[in-house]
Motif scaffolding. Structure first.
Motif, short mmCIF file in Angstrom:
data_model
loop_
_atom_site.label_atom_id
_atom_site.label_comp_id
_atom_site.label_asym_id
_atom_site.label_seq_id
_atom_site.Cartn_x
_atom_site.Cartn_y
_atom_site.Cartn_z
N ARG A 36 0.85 -1.20 0.00
CA ARG A 36 0.00 0.00 0.00
C ARG A 36 0.87 1.25 0.00
N PHE A 37 1.99 1.18 0.75
CA PHE A 37 2.87 2.33 0.89
C PHE A 37 4.24 1.81 1.33
N GLY A 44 17.81 4.68 0.04
CA GLY A 44 16.91 3.75 -0.64
C GLY A 44 16.49 2.56 0.21
N LYS A 45 17.01 2.47 1.43
CA LYS A 45 16.66 1.36 2.32
C LYS A 45 15.22 1.54 2.81
N VAL A 46 14.43 0.45 2.76
CA VAL A 46 13.06 0.52 3.23
C VAL A 46 13.05 0.61 4.75
N ALA A 56 -7.48 -5.02 5.25
CA ALA A 56 -6.80 -4.98 6.55
C ALA A 56 -5.36 -4.54 6.33
N VAL A 57 -4.88 -3.64 7.17
CA VAL A 57 -3.54 -3.07 7.02
C VAL A 57 -2.59 -3.70 8.03
N VAL A 58 -1.37 -4.00 7.57
CA VAL A 58 -0.27 -4.44 8.42
C VAL A 58 0.88 -3.47 8.15
N MET A 59 1.40 -2.86 9.20
CA MET A 59 2.53 -1.96 9.04
C MET A 59 3.82 -2.69 9.39
#
Length: 117
Positions: A36-37, A44-46, A56-59
């Motif tokens: 999603r984001f 550039g490291k996530v 349903a969102v998982v962060m």
């Protein structure tokens, strides 16, 4: 699941990984979550991501020390679990097979439980 005025789930897990980019790939391949984001640092490291499964969102966040937070540690660094998430799916056996094919370790095979899950 209800959502807030911004469209965000009102409650979602926040999981910490040593390699957030690898976690995104694994969770996508093993469990069918979609990006999603994704937020990256200057190199550039996530550092943070939001994944979704049927709304349903998982962060996801990076382990280590971050301003304003206690240090985040992976289960490997802790020597134990640091959280858990239930994902309700239509075909649990097929989902378990998909997860194993993507490299997941199944600690307890799908089983009918006395509480109904």
């Amino acid at each position: 699941m209800s959502s807030s005025a911004s469209g965000q789930s009102q409650c979602c897990p926040y999981l910490f990984y040593d390699d957030v980019a690898a976690a995104i790939t694994f969770l996508r391949d093993a469990f069918g979550l979609d990006e999603r984001f994704v937020d990256r640092d200057a190199s550039g490291k996530v550092e943070h991501a939001q994944l979704v499964y049927r709304g349903a969102v998982v962060m996801l966040g990076a382990t280590g020390s971050h301003p304003g937070y206690r240090p985040r540690k992976s289960p490997e660094a802790l020597g134990g679990m640091n959280g858990g998430v239930y994902l309700f799916v239509d075909d649990v056996d097929a989902h378990a097979e998909r997860a194993m094919a993507a490299g997941a370790t199944i600690l307890m095979p799908p089983t009918e439980m006395h509480w109904g899950d």
